[in-house]
Design a protein around this motif. Structure first.
Motif, short mmCIF file in Angstrom:
data_model
loop_
_atom_site.label_atom_id
_atom_site.label_comp_id
_atom_site.label_asym_id
_atom_site.label_seq_id
_atom_site.Cartn_x
_atom_site.Cartn_y
_atom_site.Cartn_z
N VAL A 170 7.12 -3.92 6.82
CA VAL A 170 7.38 -5.22 6.20
C VAL A 170 6.57 -6.28 6.93
O VAL A 170 6.65 -6.39 8.16
N GLY A 218 11.50 -1.37 2.38
CA GLY A 218 10.71 -0.77 3.46
C GLY A 218 11.39 0.49 3.99
O GLY A 218 10.73 1.53 4.20
N VAL A 245 12.91 0.58 9.68
CA VAL A 245 11.87 -0.24 9.08
C VAL A 245 11.14 -1.02 10.18
O VAL A 245 11.76 -1.41 11.17
#
Lengths: 363, 363
Positions: free
Chosen positions: A122, A115, A44
């Motif tokens: 994010v 995410g 992420v």
């Protein structure tokens, strides 16, 4: 945009626990869920709010419920993404990014999980700059963003969309009723907004702040430095600006109850050095700290309870007789101290009959 | 397809009150709301289930909540249409017709109101053939139609969509929680299905049956005929087939409480002619009638309490000491007496430790 490393997750969780001001739920479980995604090869990325075009769609993700329930009722791990997709479907549009509603506590981990699962970046910002117990207690709502529609998902496949127009307090009551009926905890997606609105209403840099706090505490421990002095220095470089230890002592009494979907109670701490006593009141999060009856720190300023030696954050559910703690206060950022903001999450919003005064003035 | 005349509304309301078996809420208020639409020049048409093409979309409309609350908390009048439109939007498709979920009580009027407001015909059928206290107690669900998604609307603009997959009992619990949180009563739209599914799962002709019952009672009164004998004759020509007075006497005791969103209680009736006593238990609707301790009528067969002289239906909330009443029983149609149906709304579904036996056998 930069990728969050798996090795950084424990530091983010520690920092988020501190920003949780006793509440928001222990990020430990959420961290394990994110780590599982990393072990599956998913990652992420963290995005600065300035990196998105004005009309990009951002949907914040969070969990809702009493922390005391959230640490005991295990999630499946897909509830948050289910709620997120449900809101996208309701809006008829895919999101470009997710973000935290609340950087404090377990809600720091929920957007990282979403995410990683959905392949979305994010945004490094949130709506609380800490943790708060109720949905409407956010800068998004303070500055005109509606919490409706809200999508929710429970752990037995229950899901739905709730809408109360522009009334975020009514939404809190309705969503709380759904949360209680579904066992005390649900995942939610709400406050869908443009990147331009995120820039206008969010508190920037709070997820990376959690990472810096966690790293600061870990490195202080590893290098035998005073973690409290290091924290004070760290916050000087942020929008929070002022942070200080206010009291050290031993917990001599804890009273708590879980009512109406909240963990409420008080803790009493006796000083190590004199006869003074600090009394702490909480509703999921610490709300007010009084020393010998006089207010020393009050919401929305951040009241954290840290282990007196290691500065590890202690959540309200872990408060217990005999613990040696330091109460550490952090000034809320200016965006959280405006009259509009104090009307929504100032002392009187919690039924405390006092005006807000900053911790730096109460010193 | 034929237009319902404004002058027929009182008869439909009376018949629906009888089919409500003591519950479903007094149709009086709903009738006034429909009449207001007629005064504005709107009308509504009744449609035989065979008149729609197989793939036409039908969305039933209803109110949910304790009748004791529904008679006291006045609606705005547009909640039902709001919920209906919300479900259409969620499904991404406009409905071709609406219909009752429940032909008994106030829910007989809700689809007429939606039909008049949105210009849609109303299918002459329902899923209960009477009134029942819980969402999953319907022939639609018994024969495989999911109650999800369910759209709801409250009287302060609150609205939403709930989804529990194929689990209609879980949906009942969740929607009940929302209902309680929104003040005890909401409007709902659910069980969206094709006209082919309506033909397969619904009880046909129940709205026009309400009209015929109401007309029968009125004409019996006007012509000084025995209304009970007239009712028995009327039901012979329907799928219900068997109907009979089972007990006449004076109410000597009523115990009631509103808990968990339901009106629950018992009534005791002493015979006019001997020392026998009928005890009636209800949860919104009458569930079981015992004469001197022996079951005389039991759910899903219909137990109605009628004024002993006029045969006017008396709802559970109107039961009171001293009333002179006749308990009148009606056999449920065969579609409601299958093993699948009895599993959902037979005696044990209400916590009554008895097997179902038809009223015609218990005679």
């Amino acid at each position: 945009m930069r990728e969050i490393q798996a090795a950084e997750l424990p530091d983010i969780a520690t920092g988020a626990a501190l920003l949780g001001t006793g509440g928001g739920g222990d990020p430990y479980l959420g961290r394990l869920l994110v780590r599982r995604e990393y072990l599956r090869g998913r990652t992420v990325s963290l995005l600065d709010v300035g990196e998105l075009p004005d009309d990009a769609l951002v949907i914040p993700a969070a969990g809702m419920g009493a922390p005391t329930v959230r640490v005991e009722k295990l999630p499946n791990g897909d509830e948050a993404s289910t709620a997120f997709r449900m809101l996208e479907r309701h809006l008829g549009r895919r999101a470009d990014a997710t973000m935290p509603v609340e950087c404090g506590g377990s809600n720091s981990m929920v957007p990282l999980l979403v995410g990683a699962q959905l392949g979305l970046p994010v945004v490094d910002a949130d709506g609380m700059g800490r943790a708060f117990p109720e949905l409407q207690m956010q800068t998004f709502g303070v500055y005109g963003i509606s919490g409706s529609p809200l999508a929710f998902s429970g752990s037995h496949g229950e899901r739905g969309v709730l809408d109360t127009g522009t009334d975020n307090v009514r939404l809190e009551r309705l969503a709380r009723g759904v949360t209680v009926r579904l066992g005390g905890t649900v995942s939610i997606a709400q406050f869908a907004m443009s990147a331009a609105d995120v820039r206008r209403t969010a508190i920037p840099g709070t997820l990376s702040l959690a990472l810096r706090i966690g790293r600061c505490l870990r490195e202080s421990r590893e290098r035998y430095r005073d973690p409290f002095a290091a924290l004070t220095e760290l916050f000087k470089e942020t929008a929070y600006a002022y942070a200080t230890p206010v009291f050290s002592g031993r917990i001599v009494d804890v009273e708590r109850r879980t009512t109406g979907g909240f963990a409420r109670g008080t803790a009493t701490i006796e000083s190590f050095v004199d006869n003074s006593v600090l009394e702490l009141a909480f509703q999921n999060e610490h709300l007010v700290a009084r020393v010998d009856g006089r207010i020393r720190v009050i919401v929305p300023d951040l009241i954290t309870v840290l282990n007196a030696e290691t500065a590890e954050p202690i959540t309200t559910e872990a408060l217990r007789y005999g613990l040696r703690v330091t109460v550490f206060a952090i000034a809320a950022p200016p965006i959280m101290r405006t009259p509009e903001a104090l009307a929504v999450f100032g002392p009187r919003a919690f039924g405390i009959d006092a005006d807000f005064t900053g911790v730096e003035e109460l010193a």
